[in-house]
Design a protein around this motif. Structure first.
Motif, short mmCIF file in Angstrom:
data_model
loop_
_atom_site.label_atom_id
_atom_site.label_comp_id
_atom_site.label_asym_id
_atom_site.label_seq_id
_atom_site.Cartn_x
_atom_site.Cartn_y
_atom_site.Cartn_z
N LEU A 131 0.85 -1.18 0.00
CA LEU A 131 0.00 0.00 0.00
C LEU A 131 0.89 1.24 0.00
CD1 LEU A 131 -2.81 -1.04 2.52
CD2 LEU A 131 -2.52 -1.61 0.10
N ALA A 132 0.64 2.15 -0.93
CA ALA A 132 1.44 3.38 -1.06
C ALA A 132 0.49 4.55 -0.87
CB ALA A 132 2.12 3.44 -2.42
N SER A 172 -0.69 3.77 10.86
CA SER A 172 -1.89 3.53 11.67
C SER A 172 -3.17 3.65 10.86
CB SER A 172 -1.93 4.52 12.85
OG SER A 172 -2.00 5.86 12.38
N GLY A 173 -3.13 4.40 9.78
CA GLY A 173 -4.32 4.61 8.96
C GLY A 173 -4.53 3.57 7.89
N VAL A 174 -3.61 2.60 7.79
CA VAL A 174 -3.75 1.58 6.74
C VAL A 174 -3.71 0.16 7.28
CG1 VAL A 174 -2.83 3.07 4.93
CG2 VAL A 174 -1.28 1.63 6.23
N MET A 175 -3.42 -0.01 8.56
CA MET A 175 -3.26 -1.36 9.09
C MET A 175 -4.53 -2.19 8.98
SD MET A 175 -0.19 -2.02 9.74
CE MET A 175 -0.29 -3.52 10.72
N SER A 176 -5.70 -1.58 9.11
CA SER A 176 -6.94 -2.35 9.00
C SER A 176 -7.11 -2.90 7.59
CB SER A 176 -8.15 -1.48 9.37
OG SER A 176 -8.28 -0.38 8.48
N TYR A 177 -6.64 -2.15 6.57
CA TYR A 177 -6.74 -2.62 5.19
C TYR A 177 -5.70 -3.70 4.91
CZ TYR A 177 -9.58 1.57 4.93
OH TYR A 177 -10.53 2.52 5.18
N ASN A 178 -4.51 -3.56 5.50
CA ASN A 178 -3.53 -4.64 5.40
C ASN A 178 -4.10 -5.94 5.96
OD1 ASN A 178 -1.11 -3.38 4.28
ND2 ASN A 178 -0.99 -2.22 6.17
N LYS A 179 -4.72 -5.82 7.12
CA LYS A 179 -5.31 -7.00 7.77
C LYS A 179 -6.38 -7.63 6.90
CE LYS A 179 -7.53 -8.51 12.05
NZ LYS A 179 -8.05 -8.06 13.40
N GLN A 180 -7.21 -6.78 6.28
CA GLN A 180 -8.26 -7.29 5.41
C GLN A 180 -7.68 -8.06 4.22
OE1 GLN A 180 -11.11 -4.31 4.27
NE2 GLN A 180 -12.16 -5.64 2.81
N LEU A 181 -6.53 -7.62 3.75
CA LEU A 181 -5.87 -8.28 2.61
C LEU A 181 -4.99 -9.44 3.04
CD1 LEU A 181 -4.91 -5.11 0.54
CD2 LEU A 181 -6.76 -6.71 0.04
N ALA A 197 6.91 -8.82 9.40
CA ALA A 197 8.13 -8.11 9.04
C ALA A 197 8.52 -8.25 7.57
CB ALA A 197 9.29 -8.59 9.92
N GLU A 198 7.89 -9.17 6.84
CA GLU A 198 8.24 -9.37 5.43
C GLU A 198 7.24 -8.72 4.49
OE1 GLU A 198 11.15 -10.71 4.59
OE2 GLU A 198 11.49 -10.79 6.76
N GLN A 199 6.31 -7.95 5.02
CA GLN A 199 5.37 -7.17 4.21
C GLN A 199 5.59 -5.70 4.52
OE1 GLN A 199 3.62 -8.59 1.91
NE2 GLN A 199 3.78 -10.74 2.54
N TYR A 200 5.28 -4.82 3.55
CA TYR A 200 5.71 -3.43 3.66
C TYR A 200 4.63 -2.47 3.19
CZ TYR A 200 10.03 -6.08 3.69
OH TYR A 200 11.00 -7.01 3.98
N ASP A 201 4.68 -1.25 3.73
CA ASP A 201 3.86 -0.14 3.26
C ASP A 201 4.73 1.07 3.03
OD1 ASP A 201 1.43 -1.45 3.26
OD2 ASP A 201 0.75 -0.64 5.19
N ASN A 243 3.21 9.61 1.82
CA ASN A 243 3.56 9.96 0.42
C ASN A 243 4.99 9.61 0.08
OD1 ASN A 243 1.04 10.92 -0.35
ND2 ASN A 243 1.49 13.01 0.31
N GLY A 244 5.56 8.61 0.76
CA GLY A 244 6.91 8.17 0.43
C GLY A 244 7.99 8.67 1.37
N ALA A 245 7.61 9.46 2.38
CA ALA A 245 8.61 9.92 3.34
C ALA A 245 9.07 8.79 4.24
CB ALA A 245 8.05 11.07 4.18
N VAL A 246 8.24 7.76 4.40
CA VAL A 246 8.55 6.65 5.29
C VAL A 246 8.21 5.33 4.62
CG1 VAL A 246 8.05 5.58 7.53
CG2 VAL A 246 8.12 8.07 7.34
N ILE A 247 9.11 4.36 4.76
CA ILE A 247 8.83 2.96 4.42
C ILE A 247 8.86 2.18 5.72
CG2 ILE A 247 9.52 0.91 3.14
CD1 ILE A 247 11.08 2.73 1.23
N GLN A 248 7.80 1.43 6.00
CA GLN A 248 7.76 0.60 7.20
C GLN A 248 7.35 -0.82 6.84
OE1 GLN A 248 5.34 3.74 9.50
NE2 GLN A 248 6.24 2.51 11.14
N ASN A 249 7.88 -1.79 7.61
CA ASN A 249 7.30 -3.12 7.47
C ASN A 249 6.08 -3.19 8.37
OD1 ASN A 249 8.11 -3.88 10.12
ND2 ASN A 249 9.93 -4.94 9.39
N LEU A 250 5.28 -4.23 8.21
CA LEU A 250 4.00 -4.28 8.91
C LEU A 250 4.13 -4.72 10.35
CD1 LEU A 250 1.51 -5.40 6.13
CD2 LEU A 250 2.54 -3.17 6.64
#
Length: 271
Positions: free
Chosen positions: A41-42, A48-57, A62-66, A70-77
Motif C-alpha cells: 500500500l502506497a 496507523s491509517g492503513v493497518m486495517s486494510y492490510n489485515k483485510q488483505l 516483518a516481510e510485508q511493507y507499506d 507519500n513516500g517519506a517513510v517505508i515501514q514493514n507491517l
C-alpha cells in the motif's frame, strides 16, 4: 511480464467511494499475494491509517511493507522503519510562512500523532485524524520544541476549496525548490521533504527486495501518485477515475475504484 510487486494507492484506488475494499478486489489481491507477489500500500496516510486494510488483505509481519506519508517513510507491517525522511523546526517555521498566504489550516504529521497550532480545525483536518486513528495535538507555537521533527504537512481550509486554490497559486518558487508539494485532492495540499515521494520510495523498496523495476506494477489516481507514474520502468495502471496527468502517463487505464479497476487489471496482466 512477471510482476513481483504490486503497489496500490489507497483513497480513490484501492478504496471505493464508500471507503471499503470491494470483495472482488480483495480476492484478487489476496490471490496475488498467495502467489508470492508483494502487495504494497502506497499512501499519504501514516501506518496507523492503513493497518486495517492490510489485515483485510491478509498482509502482516516483518516481510510485508507499506509506503506511507507519500513516500517519506517505508515501514514493514511489524512497524519497523526502513526509511524515514523528516523535516525539522526550521521547516516548521517555513510552513507557517506559507500558511499566511491564504486562509488555511496546517497540520504536521509524525509516525506517532498529528500536531497543529490552529484552534479552529477544518473538517478535512478532523477527518484526516479520525480515518488514520491519530491523536491531534493542538499546541501554541511557543509550545512546539525546537527539536520538533515531522514527516508530512497537510494544508486544508475551514473556508473551502477557494482558499486551497489561492494557496496553490501563490506558493513561491523557493518552496517548490525545497520541498515536494502535491495537490492530493481539491481540498488538500500535501508537502514532504525534497525527494520524498511514492515513486522514489517504491524504487528504494524494490531495490531492497532485489526486485527489478520492470516487474513492479503501480495503481493510482491523484496528484500524490504522479511520481510513481514518472518511472519509465514500472507497469503503470491508471484508475478510470484518475486525473488526466495520471492517465496520460499510464500504460493502461482500467475501470474506476467503484468497479474493481484493480482486480480487472491484475487479472488481465498478472494472474
Amino acid at each position: 511480464m512477471a510482476v513481483k510487486l504490486i503497489a496500490v494507492d489507497l483513497d480513490g484506488t484501492l478504496l471505493s467511494s464508500s471507503n471499503t475494499i470491494l470483495p472482488e478486489t480483495e480476492r484478487t489481491l489476496k490471490e496475488a499475494s498467495k502467489q508470492g507477489i508483494k502487495v504494497v500500500l502506497a499512501t499519504g496516510r501514516p501506518l496507523s491509517g492503513v493497518m486495517s486494510y492490510n489485515k483485510q488483505l491478509g498482509l502482516s509481519g516483518a516481510e510485508q511493507y507499506d509506503i506511507v506519508f507519500n513516500g517519506a517513510v517505508i515501514q514493514n507491517l511489524a512497524g519497523r522503519v526502513l526509511m524515514n525522511q523528516e523535516m525539522n523546526y526550521r521547516d516548521f517555521n517555513a510552513m507557517l510562512r506559507l500558511q499566511r498566504l491564504s486562509h488555511v489550516d496546517v497540520h504536521f504529521e509524525t509516525t506517532k500523532c498529528f500536531w497543529t497550532c490552529d484552534r479552529d480545525l477544518s473538517v478535512q483536518m478532523q477527518i484526516n485524524a479520525a480515518t488514520t486513528n491519530n491523536v491531534m495535538k493542538v499546541r501554541r507555537r511557543e509550545e512546539i520544541p525546537q527539536n520538533f521533527t515531522f514527516n508530512k504537512v497537510s494544508f486544508t481550509s475551514t473556508q473551502g476549496d477557494d482558499q486551497i486554490n489561492k494557496l496553490w497559486n501563490t506558493i513561491p518558487d523557493w518552496a517548490f525548490d525545497k520541498y515536494d508539494i502535491v495537490r492530493s485532492f481539491s481540498n488538500t495540499i500535501e508537502l514532504d521533504a525534497k525527494g520524498a515521494s511514492k515513486g522514489n520510495a517504491l524504487t528504494e523498496l524494490a531495490d531492497r527486495l532485489k526486485i527489478n523495476q520492470g516487474k513492479v506494477m503501480v495503481f493510482g489516481d491523484q496528484g500524490n501518485d504522479i511520481s510513481m507514474f514518472e518511472n519509465p520502468n514500472f507497469k503503470k495502471v491508471a484508475m478510470g477515475n484518475a486525473i488526466e496527468i495520471i492517465k496520460n502517463n499510464a500504460d493502461y487505464v482500467t475501470d474506476d475504484n467503484d468497479h474493481n479497476g484493480i482486480a480487472k487489471a491484475v487479472k488481465k496482466f498478472v494472474l
